[in-house]
Scaffold this active site. Structure first.
Site, PDB file in Angstrom:
ATOM      1  N   GLN A 264       0.831  -1.191   0.000  1.00 17.49           N
ATOM      2  CA  GLN A 264       0.000   0.000   0.000  1.00 17.49           C
ATOM      3  C   GLN A 264       0.873   1.251   0.000  1.00 17.49           C
ATOM      4  O   GLN A 264       1.861   1.326   0.726  1.00 17.49           O
ATOM      5  CB  GLN A 264      -0.933   0.000   1.202  1.00 17.49           C
ATOM      6  CG  GLN A 264      -2.046  -1.030   1.129  1.00 17.49           C
ATOM      7  CD  GLN A 264      -3.126  -0.643   0.128  1.00 17.49           C
ATOM      8  OE1 GLN A 264      -3.264   0.520  -0.252  1.00 17.49           O
ATOM      9  NE2 GLN A 264      -3.899  -1.622  -0.306  1.00 17.49           N
ATOM     10  N   TYR A 293      -5.584 -12.701  -3.570  1.00 23.01           N
ATOM     11  CA  TYR A 293      -4.739 -11.598  -4.033  1.00 23.01           C
ATOM     12  C   TYR A 293      -3.990 -11.031  -2.819  1.00 23.01           C
ATOM     13  O   TYR A 293      -4.008  -9.845  -2.532  1.00 23.01           O
ATOM     14  CB  TYR A 293      -5.566 -10.498  -4.715  1.00 23.01           C
ATOM     15  CG  TYR A 293      -6.601 -11.015  -5.696  1.00 23.01           C
ATOM     16  CD1 TYR A 293      -6.269 -11.281  -7.028  1.00 23.01           C
ATOM     17  CD2 TYR A 293      -7.915 -11.242  -5.286  1.00 23.01           C
ATOM     18  CE1 TYR A 293      -7.224 -11.740  -7.934  1.00 23.01           C
ATOM     19  CE2 TYR A 293      -8.876 -11.705  -6.177  1.00 23.01           C
ATOM     20  CZ  TYR A 293      -8.526 -11.950  -7.494  1.00 23.01           C
ATOM     21  OH  TYR A 293      -9.482 -12.414  -8.371  1.00 23.01           O
ATOM     22  N   ASP A 359      -8.668  -8.824  -2.248  1.00 26.25           N
ATOM     23  CA  ASP A 359      -8.095  -7.496  -2.505  1.00 26.25           C
ATOM     24  C   ASP A 359      -7.516  -7.518  -3.919  1.00 26.25           C
ATOM     25  O   ASP A 359      -6.295  -7.520  -4.109  1.00 26.25           O
ATOM     26  CB  ASP A 359      -7.018  -7.187  -1.462  1.00 26.25           C
ATOM     27  CG  ASP A 359      -6.413  -5.799  -1.638  1.00 26.25           C
ATOM     28  OD1 ASP A 359      -6.938  -5.014  -2.444  1.00 26.25           O
ATOM     29  OD2 ASP A 359      -5.398  -5.511  -0.975  1.00 26.25           O
ATOM     30  N   CYS A 386      -9.476  -0.901  -4.875  1.00 29.02           N
ATOM     31  CA  CYS A 386      -8.843   0.381  -5.187  1.00 29.02           C
ATOM     32  C   CYS A 386      -9.517   1.061  -6.368  1.00 29.02           C
ATOM     33  O   CYS A 386      -9.017   2.079  -6.859  1.00 29.02           O
ATOM     34  CB  CYS A 386      -7.353   0.195  -5.479  1.00 29.02           C
ATOM     35  SG  CYS A 386      -7.005  -0.869  -6.909  1.00 29.02           S
TER      36      CYS A 386
END
Length: 429
Positions: A264, A293, A359, A386
């Site tokens: 991140q 993921y 994710d 995201c």
């Protein structure tokens, strides 16, 4: 060619909608309600829509402010006959207004692609600075002719030399890499651990660059900096100085992240998201958990701690290098089974699961993976995303299978850009 427009609503992707003689124009560097003069960047009589950049504000909207970074300021760039740097396209907007606009964009994507009427607020990251600067612990630069660091203009091959990066952490700016001659290198990527420690400079060499050139560059960089060369095609990582990885620490857990491995970007994002995931999923001892993921194990480690040694935790990651990082980071957790490969292939034999966390990359998970998760019959699914468009699409697939969002949180982990991160808890209706 320039025209005058009245700006309407925000749109996903950092644009704002305007109309010219009935045609939609996607405008950057604007605000709803403004009257602006724009330079058309993509146009044509047969095009369904046009694209444009603001070059002059004729009537400003509330919430507009002077851009914090002159290289990214569309108005100052236009006055010099130049293009602005991409990547800080909301820098002309007050932070509170940015978050309100992002909430509108997220809700519109959910309504249009997910078929649901949700209106989440956009939360700042934990310990966010009041100006929203200095948060990037990862930065990627191109190299201009002459060997100096540069960044691209939006949707352009034009390189713009830079002398600072206000969104980057001080540990990156303090390296003063713009003073280094990077001739022979195509791209420079920098990672600085959020909790401090040795930063890593990754050099992506141009074709035919001699190893001695890379050694020269590594030797010219400050002491205490690790330097490595990275070949994106062969995934070969070569140590030039120091080590080939950085160490991150989140909630007492150490993580090794090698080379170009995913982590991140925002300095507070790992803690912000990990706390949200643990609170939302409420994993119990003995649970069978899948972390899809999974990257280097940011969520896998705390999920394994919650499931305990009596649990079973499946970690799935496609990148070979990042999967190797996960093995090192999770070696002390025998309940974790690490699989490197495609998520849909691993899920075929996953069996019954109690909790699933996914994710996925910006493209989302897709219909096949959603069907496989549903077939595993978990009691709860957590979805970290995201991208609001791919999340809304996947949420539509989940809702078709009988799942509904119990909670949805949206985080502003990319201040001064159009990007945002979300976490949803889904349960079967």
């Amino acid at each position: 060619m320039s025209i005058e427009l009245t700006v309407e609503a925000p749109a996903h992707g950092g644009h704002f909608v305007a109309r010219h003689e009935g045609r939609v124009v996607f405008v950057r560097h604007a605000l709803p309600g403004e009257r602006v003069r724009v330079r058309l960047t993509e146009s044509g009589e047969d095009a369904k829509f046009w694209r444009a950049d603001v070059v002059e504000v004729l009537e400003a909207a509330e919430g507009r402010r002077e851009h914090f970074w002159k290289e990214a300021d569309a108005l100052r760039a236009a006055a010099r006959g130049k293009l602005p740097v991409g990547g800080a396209e909301f820098g002309h907007i007050d932070l509170a207004v940015q978050r309100r606009l992002k909430a509108e964009i997220f809700a519109e994507q959910l309504r249009r692609l997910g078929g649901t009427e949700l209106a989440p607020e956009v939360e700042p990251a934990l310990d966010e600075s009041s100006d929203g600067l200095g948060w990037r612990t990862r930065v990627s630069f191109s190299v201009a002719p002459g060997g100096r660091l540069a960044m691209h203009a939006h949707r352009s091959d034009e390189l713009i030399p830079v002398q600072d990066m206000p969104l980057a952490a001080e540990a990156i700016n303090s390296l003063h890499l713009w003073e280094t001659d990077f001739s022979g290198v195509e791209r420079v990527e920098v990672a600085a651990p959020a909790a401090g420690g040795q930063p890593l400079v990754l050099l992506i060499p141009a074709a035919g660059t001699h190893p001695r050139t890379l050694g020269r560059i590594a030797g010219s960089l400050p002491d205490g900096v690790s330097v490595a060369a990275w070949n994106p095609e062969s995934h070969e990582l070569t140590r030039l100085k120091g080590r080939t990885w950085v160490q991150e620490t989140v909630l007492g857990q150490d993580y090794r992240v090698t080379g170009a491995g995913f982590w991140q970007i925002h300095r507070s994002a790992p803690e912000t998201l990990t706390k949200a995931v643990l609170a939302g999923l409420d994993v119990q001892p003995g649970d069978a958990v899948a972390d899809l993921y999974a990257g280097a194990g940011l969520f896998t480690a705390p999920l394994a701690g919650a499931a305990g040694e009596s649990g079973r935790v499946l970690s799935v990651e496609g990148s070979p290098g990042t999967s190797r990082d996960a093995r090192k980071n999770l070696f002390a957790a025998p309940q974790v089974q690490i699989h490197q490969g495609r998520v849909d292939k691993v899920l075929r034999d996953a069996g019954k699961l109690d909790v699933v966390l996914l994710d996925p990359p910006r493209a989302g998970a897709g219909k096949t993976v959603v069907r496989q998760i549903d077939a595993a019959a978990p009691r709860v699914v957590g979805y970290v995303s995201c991208d609001p468009a791919s999340f809304a699409r996947d949420l539509g697939y989940f809702r078709s299978a009988g799942w509904e969002p119990e909670t949805l949180r949206v985080f502003d982990l990319y201040p001064h850009t159009h990007h945002m991160e979300s976490f949803a808890v889904l349960r079967k209706a």
